[in-house]
Design a protein around this motif. Structure first.
Motif, PDB file in Angstrom:
ATOM      1  N   ARG A 201     -21.744  -0.502  -5.204  1.00  0.00           N
ATOM      2  CA  ARG A 201     -22.181  -1.206  -4.004  1.00  0.00           C
ATOM      3  C   ARG A 201     -21.111  -1.132  -2.909  1.00  0.00           C
ATOM      4  O   ARG A 201     -21.418  -0.990  -1.724  1.00  0.00           O
ATOM      5  CB  ARG A 201     -22.500  -2.670  -4.347  1.00  0.00           C
ATOM      6  CG  ARG A 201     -23.833  -2.847  -5.061  1.00  0.00           C
ATOM      7  CD  ARG A 201     -24.259  -4.300  -5.034  1.00  0.00           C
ATOM      8  NE  ARG A 201     -23.348  -5.128  -5.822  1.00  0.00           N
ATOM      9  CZ  ARG A 201     -23.536  -5.429  -7.103  1.00  0.00           C
ATOM     10  NH1 ARG A 201     -24.600  -4.943  -7.720  1.00  0.00           N
ATOM     11  NH2 ARG A 201     -22.679  -6.176  -7.747  1.00  0.00           N
ATOM     12  N   ALA A 202     -19.856  -1.236  -3.292  1.00  0.00           N
ATOM     13  CA  ALA A 202     -18.780  -1.134  -2.303  1.00  0.00           C
ATOM     14  C   ALA A 202     -18.751   0.245  -1.650  1.00  0.00           C
ATOM     15  O   ALA A 202     -18.535   0.377  -0.433  1.00  0.00           O
ATOM     16  CB  ALA A 202     -17.443  -1.424  -2.976  1.00  0.00           C
ATOM     17  N   ASP A 203     -19.017   1.253  -2.456  1.00  0.00           N
ATOM     18  CA  ASP A 203     -19.034   2.613  -1.896  1.00  0.00           C
ATOM     19  C   ASP A 203     -20.196   2.784  -0.926  1.00  0.00           C
ATOM     20  O   ASP A 203     -20.052   3.392   0.146  1.00  0.00           O
ATOM     21  CB  ASP A 203     -19.125   3.625  -3.041  1.00  0.00           C
ATOM     22  CG  ASP A 203     -19.195   5.047  -2.517  1.00  0.00           C
ATOM     23  OD1 ASP A 203     -18.216   5.525  -1.945  1.00  0.00           O
ATOM     24  OD2 ASP A 203     -20.266   5.666  -2.705  1.00  0.00           O
ATOM     25  N   GLN A 204     -21.346   2.242  -1.305  1.00  0.00           N
ATOM     26  CA  GLN A 204     -22.518   2.330  -0.399  1.00  0.00           C
ATOM     27  C   GLN A 204     -22.252   1.603   0.914  1.00  0.00           C
ATOM     28  O   GLN A 204     -22.603   2.070   2.000  1.00  0.00           O
ATOM     29  CB  GLN A 204     -23.749   1.785  -1.109  1.00  0.00           C
ATOM     30  CG  GLN A 204     -24.237   2.643  -2.277  1.00  0.00           C
ATOM     31  CD  GLN A 204     -25.398   2.001  -3.006  1.00  0.00           C
ATOM     32  OE1 GLN A 204     -25.833   0.920  -2.632  1.00  0.00           O
ATOM     33  NE2 GLN A 204     -25.902   2.701  -4.006  1.00  0.00           N
TER      34      GLN A 204
ATOM     35  N   GLN B  54     -15.410   4.961 -12.678  1.00  0.00           N
ATOM     36  CA  GLN B  54     -16.521   4.629 -13.568  1.00  0.00           C
ATOM     37  C   GLN B  54     -16.420   5.399 -14.881  1.00  0.00           C
ATOM     38  O   GLN B  54     -16.654   4.868 -15.959  1.00  0.00           O
ATOM     39  CB  GLN B  54     -17.852   4.907 -12.881  1.00  0.00           C
ATOM     40  CG  GLN B  54     -18.144   3.979 -11.717  1.00  0.00           C
ATOM     41  CD  GLN B  54     -19.443   4.354 -11.013  1.00  0.00           C
ATOM     42  OE1 GLN B  54     -20.026   5.398 -11.289  1.00  0.00           O
ATOM     43  NE2 GLN B  54     -19.882   3.503 -10.098  1.00  0.00           N
TER      44      GLN B  54
ATOM     45  N   LYS C 140     -20.813  -4.297 -14.981  1.00  0.00           N
ATOM     46  CA  LYS C 140     -20.718  -5.078 -13.746  1.00  0.00           C
ATOM     47  C   LYS C 140     -19.699  -4.465 -12.793  1.00  0.00           C
ATOM     48  O   LYS C 140     -19.940  -4.359 -11.577  1.00  0.00           O
ATOM     49  CB  LYS C 140     -20.326  -6.515 -14.076  1.00  0.00           C
ATOM     50  CG  LYS C 140     -20.275  -7.435 -12.876  1.00  0.00           C
ATOM     51  CD  LYS C 140     -19.939  -8.855 -13.295  1.00  0.00           C
ATOM     52  CE  LYS C 140     -19.885  -9.773 -12.077  1.00  0.00           C
ATOM     53  NZ  LYS C 140     -19.546 -11.167 -12.453  1.00  0.00           N
ATOM     54  N   ALA C 141     -18.572  -3.986 -13.341  1.00  0.00           N
ATOM     55  CA  ALA C 141     -17.557  -3.341 -12.497  1.00  0.00           C
ATOM     56  C   ALA C 141     -18.090  -2.064 -11.879  1.00  0.00           C
ATOM     57  O   ALA C 141     -17.833  -1.762 -10.705  1.00  0.00           O
ATOM     58  CB  ALA C 141     -16.304  -3.070 -13.333  1.00  0.00           C
ATOM     59  N   GLN C 142     -18.851  -1.303 -12.644  1.00  0.00           N
ATOM     60  CA  GLN C 142     -19.441  -0.073 -12.114  1.00  0.00           C
ATOM     61  C   GLN C 142     -20.417  -0.375 -10.978  1.00  0.00           C
ATOM     62  O   GLN C 142     -20.416   0.297  -9.936  1.00  0.00           O
ATOM     63  CB  GLN C 142     -20.143   0.700 -13.230  1.00  0.00           C
ATOM     64  CG  GLN C 142     -19.213   1.445 -14.165  1.00  0.00           C
ATOM     65  CD  GLN C 142     -19.971   2.372 -15.099  1.00  0.00           C
ATOM     66  OE1 GLN C 142     -21.199   2.448 -15.044  1.00  0.00           O
ATOM     67  NE2 GLN C 142     -19.234   3.081 -15.946  1.00  0.00           N
ATOM     68  N   LEU C 143     -21.241  -1.388 -11.177  1.00  0.00           N
ATOM     69  CA  LEU C 143     -22.219  -1.736 -10.143  1.00  0.00           C
ATOM     70  C   LEU C 143     -21.516  -2.232  -8.879  1.00  0.00           C
ATOM     71  O   LEU C 143     -21.911  -1.877  -7.746  1.00  0.00           O
ATOM     72  CB  LEU C 143     -23.182  -2.803 -10.676  1.00  0.00           C
ATOM     73  CG  LEU C 143     -24.092  -2.364 -11.829  1.00  0.00           C
ATOM     74  CD1 LEU C 143     -24.936  -3.543 -12.327  1.00  0.00           C
ATOM     75  CD2 LEU C 143     -25.011  -1.222 -11.388  1.00  0.00           C
ATOM     76  N   GLU C 144     -20.473  -3.035  -9.014  1.00  0.00           N
ATOM     77  CA  GLU C 144     -19.736  -3.515  -7.844  1.00  0.00           C
ATOM     78  C   GLU C 144     -19.056  -2.358  -7.121  1.00  0.00           C
ATOM     79  O   GLU C 144     -19.033  -2.303  -5.879  1.00  0.00           O
ATOM     80  CB  GLU C 144     -18.704  -4.561  -8.280  1.00  0.00           C
ATOM     81  CG  GLU C 144     -19.329  -5.878  -8.735  1.00  0.00           C
ATOM     82  CD  GLU C 144     -18.280  -6.861  -9.210  1.00  0.00           C
ATOM     83  OE1 GLU C 144     -17.107  -6.437  -9.347  1.00  0.00           O
ATOM     84  OE2 GLU C 144     -18.639  -8.024  -9.478  1.00  0.00           O
ATOM     85  N   ALA C 145     -18.508  -1.429  -7.880  1.00  0.00           N
ATOM     86  CA  ALA C 145     -17.864  -0.271  -7.256  1.00  0.00           C
ATOM     87  C   ALA C 145     -18.879   0.579  -6.509  1.00  0.00           C
ATOM     88  O   ALA C 145     -18.624   1.083  -5.395  1.00  0.00           O
ATOM     89  CB  ALA C 145     -17.141   0.550  -8.314  1.00  0.00           C
TER      90      ALA C 145
END
Length: 363
Positions: free
Chosen positions: A354-357, A19, A347-352
């Motif tokens: 969510r994937a981590d969560q 990020q 958008k990439a930060q948010l997807e990353a």
């Protein structure tokens, strides 16, 4: 050896590092404070500098009308022609009188030369010499008078053709075919669009600032209908106030028209005028960084660790390359200059994230 908590923290560190790298790769610009002129805005009325009502300068019947209302005319063009039969006759009579006076003057000169020759030989008396001189002076005076009468007759003949004093537009026609025009009676009215000015009623409270000698040359800004701004320092403050409104009339001269400049302005139009009466400090953000989505206005803010967030802002006046910020940002914050790239990065930060969560939830 790594324990379970340390192992679980490794993906999160990788996400944060990714990020930070994404946010750091974006081009940014700081929200900064600028010193801007403080304006007092008022409505002004556009008027033409050249406004003329042409009047007849001699008497005659209206024989021809070549232009009407809304017609564009060039300088020197004949607008109306009066019947000139009588005036041509007067010119002919004056020309004949001039020829007669010239002949009499030549005769007086010849007689004067003859008498001078005889006087030198003592063959004529002194009284005869004086008479020859007087006759010569009288003939010269008669010639001068005849010349003046011819010039006057020619001028009256020229007055039968009423010409445009400058290029412009006809606004009123005051005569009809067959009417008798008398000296002083109006014939046509017109205006020129080449030179315009703005008239504004200014409250007496700001007149001292308007008159202040330490103001810069660009003391007034005229906001044209096409969003163009014209700056000028050519103003005239009338030296008296209106008793009813306690306002001073201020006349603002617009720069001379070049080509199509100011073609959208016409006399009688209302325009916004801004009188520069001081300075003020304001936060500004580059125009390229602002995003307009329907009724939402915002910018992408890049945090100190490269984290991206979309921030709603309240904007004020639009400057040539920036907006004045009224709320939503603080001085020194970094905003993305490419909103599209910033949106993709967010958008990439948010997807990353969510994937981590999700990974932590299943771990």
């Amino acid at each position: 050896m790594l324990n379970s908590k340390m192992i679980a923290a490794v993906p999160l560190l990788l996400v944060l590092a990714a990020q930070t790298a994404i946010g750091a790769s974006l081009e940014t610009s700081p929200v900064q404070s600028q010193v801007l002129p403080r304006e007092y805005k008022l409505d002004g009325v556009v008027e033409a500098v050249n406004r003329t009502t042409l009047s007849a300068q001699t008497q005659g019947q209206v024989e021809a009308i070549f232009y009407d209302v809304d017609d564009v005319v060039e300088k020197g063009t004949v607008l109306v022609r009066l019947k000139d039969t009588e005036h041509r006759a007067r010119v002919g009579q004056a020309a004949a009188d001039l020829k007669s006076a010239a002949a009499r003057l030549q005769q007086a000169k010849d007689e004067h030369e003859r008498v001078v020759g005889l006087y030198r030989k003592k063959n004529v008396s002194e009284s005869a010499m004086d008479k020859a001189k007087a006759d010569l002076a009288s003939a010269q005076a008669e010639l001068d008078a005849a010349t003046a009468r011819l010039e006057q007759a020619q001028e009256q003949l020229a007055y039968t053709k009423i010409r445009a004093p400058y290029s412009g537009i006809v606004t009123h026609r005051h005569v009809e075919l067959g009417e008798i025009a008398s000296p002083g009676s109006p014939v046509m009215s017109g205006i020129s669009l080449d030179e315009l000015r703005v008239i504004v009623d200014v409250p007496q409270s700001i007149i001292p600032a308007v008159r202040a000698p330490d103001q810069s040359k660009a003391r007034v800004r005229i906001y044209l209908p096409d969003d163009e701004v014209v700056e000028t320092g050519e103003i005239t403050v009338f030296p008296f106030a209106d008793l009813g409104s306690n306002t001073f009339k201020v006349r603002i001269d617009l720069p001379p028209k070049n080509g199509d400049q100011h073609q959208i302005l016409f006399p009688g139009m209302l325009v916004k005028t801004g009188f520069v009466i001081g300075e003020k400090s304001a936060l500004t953000v580059p125009r390229a960084a602002v995003v307009h989505r329907s009724e939402v206005t915002g910018v992408y803010v890049i945090g100190p660790e490269g984290r991206i967030s979309f921030r709603l802002v309240r904007l004020g006046k639009m400057l040539p390359d920036a907006y004045v910020v009224l709320g939503g940002l603080s001085e020194g914050e970094q905003v993305a200059m490419d909103p599209i790239a910033a949106g993709v990065a967010l958008k990439a930060q948010l997807e990353a994230a969510r994937a981590d969560q999700a990974e932590q939830a299943h771990g």
